[in-house]
Scaffold this motif. Structure first.
Motif, short mmCIF file in Angstrom:
data_model
loop_
_atom_site.label_atom_id
_atom_site.label_comp_id
_atom_site.label_asym_id
_atom_site.label_seq_id
_atom_site.Cartn_x
_atom_site.Cartn_y
_atom_site.Cartn_z
N VAL A 67 0.84 -1.20 0.00
CA VAL A 67 0.00 0.00 0.00
C VAL A 67 0.88 1.25 0.00
N GLU A 68 1.92 1.23 0.80
CA GLU A 68 2.83 2.39 0.87
C GLU A 68 3.48 2.64 -0.49
N SER A 70 2.31 1.74 -3.39
CA SER A 70 1.27 2.20 -4.32
C SER A 70 0.94 3.67 -4.11
N VAL A 71 0.89 4.09 -2.85
CA VAL A 71 0.60 5.50 -2.55
C VAL A 71 1.73 6.38 -3.06
N ALA A 74 1.50 6.55 -6.77
CA ALA A 74 0.38 7.39 -7.20
C ALA A 74 0.76 8.87 -7.08
N PHE A 75 1.41 9.25 -5.98
CA PHE A 75 1.82 10.64 -5.83
C PHE A 75 2.87 11.01 -6.87
#
Length: 94
Positions: A67-68, A70-71, A74-75
């Motif tokens: 998740v980290e 992916s975040v 995304a940023f």
């Protein structure tokens, strides 16, 4: 004759008491074995719970890392999109 009869009755009572004591001892031994088996089963279940908990925590750690990533990705992509928009506005203004 009366004494012999009384003695036979006493012997019969003593024999019944002895049989009952033996039966009680067998039940006590069986109960102790059941308790030991249950204690062993409880220990095994405790070990299984510990393994499941460790596995869960490992999976949670992996999921958190994904998740980290992916975040962060995304940023990074959002920055690229914002940069491209700004570049497109710059070209329109030129």
């Amino acid at each position: 004759v009366k004494l012999q009869s009384d003695l036979k009755q006493i012997e019969a009572v003593v024999k019944l008491i002895e049989e009952q004591m033996v039966a009680d001892q067998k039940r006590s031994t069986a109960a102790e074995e059941s308790i030991k088996a249950m204690q062993a089963e409880i220990r095994d279940l405790g070990h299984q719970i510990e393994r499941v908990e460790r596995s869960f925590l490992n999976r949670l750690e992996i999921l958190s890392s994904e998740v980290e990533r992916s975040v962060v990705k995304a940023f990074d992509q959002q920055d690229i999109v914002n940069g491209l928009r700004a570049f497109a506005r710059l070209i329109k203004q030129s």
